[in-house]
Scaffold this motif. Structure first.
Motif, PDB file in Angstrom:
ATOM      1  N   ALA A  31      48.348  35.855  43.123  1.00  0.00           N
ATOM      2  CA  ALA A  31      48.382  37.165  42.455  1.00  0.00           C
ATOM      3  C   ALA A  31      47.315  37.254  41.370  1.00  0.00           C
ATOM      4  O   ALA A  31      46.630  38.280  41.238  1.00  0.00           O
ATOM      5  CB  ALA A  31      49.764  37.415  41.855  1.00  0.00           C
ATOM      6  N   ILE A  32      47.140  36.183  40.607  1.00  0.00           N
ATOM      7  CA  ILE A  32      46.111  36.166  39.556  1.00  0.00           C
ATOM      8  C   ILE A  32      44.728  36.321  40.178  1.00  0.00           C
ATOM      9  O   ILE A  32      43.905  37.098  39.694  1.00  0.00           O
ATOM     10  CB  ILE A  32      46.199  34.874  38.721  1.00  0.00           C
ATOM     11  N   ASN A  33      44.464  35.594  41.258  1.00  0.00           N
ATOM     12  CA  ASN A  33      43.165  35.696  41.927  1.00  0.00           C
ATOM     13  C   ASN A  33      42.948  37.091  42.498  1.00  0.00           C
ATOM     14  O   ASN A  33      41.826  37.600  42.489  1.00  0.00           O
ATOM     15  CB  ASN A  33      43.050  34.646  43.029  1.00  0.00           C
ATOM     16  N   LYS A  34      44.014  37.725  42.983  1.00  0.00           N
ATOM     17  CA  LYS A  34      43.898  39.073  43.521  1.00  0.00           C
ATOM     18  C   LYS A  34      43.507  40.052  42.410  1.00  0.00           C
ATOM     19  O   LYS A  34      42.651  40.908  42.603  1.00  0.00           O
ATOM     20  CB  LYS A  34      45.223  39.492  44.155  1.00  0.00           C
ATOM     21  N   PHE A  35      44.130  39.916  41.236  1.00  0.00           N
ATOM     22  CA  PHE A  35      43.787  40.790  40.113  1.00  0.00           C
ATOM     23  C   PHE A  35      42.359  40.539  39.633  1.00  0.00           C
ATOM     24  O   PHE A  35      41.634  41.474  39.319  1.00  0.00           O
ATOM     25  CB  PHE A  35      44.768  40.618  38.956  1.00  0.00           C
ATOM     26  N   LYS A  36      41.956  39.270  39.590  1.00  0.00           N
ATOM     27  CA  LYS A  36      40.585  38.947  39.185  1.00  0.00           C
ATOM     28  C   LYS A  36      39.578  39.543  40.171  1.00  0.00           C
ATOM     29  O   LYS A  36      38.541  40.046  39.779  1.00  0.00           O
ATOM     30  CB  LYS A  36      40.388  37.436  39.092  1.00  0.00           C
ATOM     31  N   LYS A  37      39.908  39.468  41.458  1.00  0.00           N
ATOM     32  CA  LYS A  37      39.010  39.988  42.483  1.00  0.00           C
ATOM     33  C   LYS A  37      38.861  41.499  42.338  1.00  0.00           C
ATOM     34  O   LYS A  37      37.769  42.033  42.480  1.00  0.00           O
ATOM     35  CB  LYS A  37      39.541  39.632  43.865  1.00  0.00           C
ATOM     36  N   LYS A  38      39.949  42.201  42.035  1.00  0.00           N
ATOM     37  CA  LYS A  38      39.887  43.646  41.836  1.00  0.00           C
ATOM     38  C   LYS A  38      39.010  43.985  40.631  1.00  0.00           C
ATOM     39  O   LYS A  38      38.254  44.947  40.661  1.00  0.00           O
ATOM     40  CB  LYS A  38      41.288  44.231  41.636  1.00  0.00           C
ATOM     41  N   GLU A  39      39.121  43.187  39.568  1.00  0.00           N
ATOM     42  CA  GLU A  39      38.296  43.423  38.381  1.00  0.00           C
ATOM     43  C   GLU A  39      36.823  43.211  38.702  1.00  0.00           C
ATOM     44  O   GLU A  39      35.963  43.941  38.223  1.00  0.00           O
ATOM     45  CB  GLU A  39      38.718  42.511  37.236  1.00  0.00           C
ATOM     46  N   GLU A  40      36.521  42.193  39.508  1.00  0.00           N
ATOM     47  CA  GLU A  40      35.136  41.903  39.873  1.00  0.00           C
ATOM     48  C   GLU A  40      34.570  42.988  40.790  1.00  0.00           C
ATOM     49  O   GLU A  40      33.387  43.280  40.741  1.00  0.00           O
ATOM     50  CB  GLU A  40      35.049  40.543  40.568  1.00  0.00           C
ATOM     51  N   GLU A  41      35.410  43.578  41.642  1.00  0.00           N
ATOM     52  CA  GLU A  41      34.940  44.583  42.581  1.00  0.00           C
ATOM     53  C   GLU A  41      34.608  45.908  41.900  1.00  0.00           C
ATOM     54  O   GLU A  41      33.839  46.692  42.430  1.00  0.00           O
ATOM     55  CB  GLU A  41      35.991  44.811  43.666  1.00  0.00           C
TER      56      GLU A  41
END
Length: 137
Positions: free
Chosen positions: A103-113
Motif C-alpha cells: 500500500a505504501i509503494n502504491k501511494f508513492k507510485k501515485k505521487e511519482e506519477e
C-alpha cells in the motif's frame, strides 16, 4: 567526555529514534497478530481439524516424575504444536507487513506519477515576454 558526547549524538539521531519507535510498534503489532491467530483463526482451524488444539500437541521425551501431587522432575517434551502456532503467527505477520508495504509503494507510485508543476520562467524570460507584450501594443 568525548565518548559520552559521541554516544549522545548517536542516540539522539533521528534514525535511531525512528527505529526505536518502529521496534515498539512492531512488538505491539506482533501481540495483536498473535492474538488474532490464537483467539480468532486457530479456533476455526481447530474446528476444521476436529477440535484439536495445536498448542497442546507435543512429543514427550521423558515423562514427569511425580510424588503424589508434587512434581519431582518435570516432563521433557518437544512442543511442536506451539511451533505450528508460531509459524502461523509469522506467516500472518509477514502477509500483513507485505500488504502495508504494498500500500505504501502504491501511494508513492501515485505521487511519482503526478506531473510536476512547470518550473517558473527565469527573470530574463519574464522580461523578454513583457517587452514582447509592450511591442505588440
Amino acid at each position: 567526555m568525548s565518548f559520552i558526547k559521541e554516544f549522545k549524538e548517536f542516540a539522539m539521531r533521528g534514525n535511531v529514534v525512528d527505529m526505536a519507535v518502529g521496534v515498539v510498534i512492531g512488538g505491539a503489532f506482533g501481540k495483536i497478530v498473535s492474538s488474532l491467530v490464537a483467539d480468532v483463526i486457530m479456533p476455526f482451524i481447530s474446528i476444521l481439524t476436529g477440535g484439536i488444539n495445536f498448542t497442546h500437541w507435543k512429543f514427550v521425551l521423558k515423562h514427569a516424575v511425580m510424588d503424589g501431587d508434587q512434581v519431582v522432575t518435570p516432563e521433557v517434551s518437544l512442543n511442536y504444536g506451539a511451533f505450528i502456532q508460531v509459524t502461523f503467527d509469522f506467516i500472518i505477520i509477514a502477509f500483513a507487513i507485505f500488504l502495508v508495504i504494498k500500500a505504501i509503494n502504491k501511494f508513492k507510485k501515485k505521487e511519482e506519477e503526478q506531473p510536476a508543476a512547470p518550473a517558473e520562467p527565469s527573470e530574463d524570460v519574464v522580461l523578454l515576454r513583457e517587452i514582447r507584450d509592450l511591442l505588440k501594443k
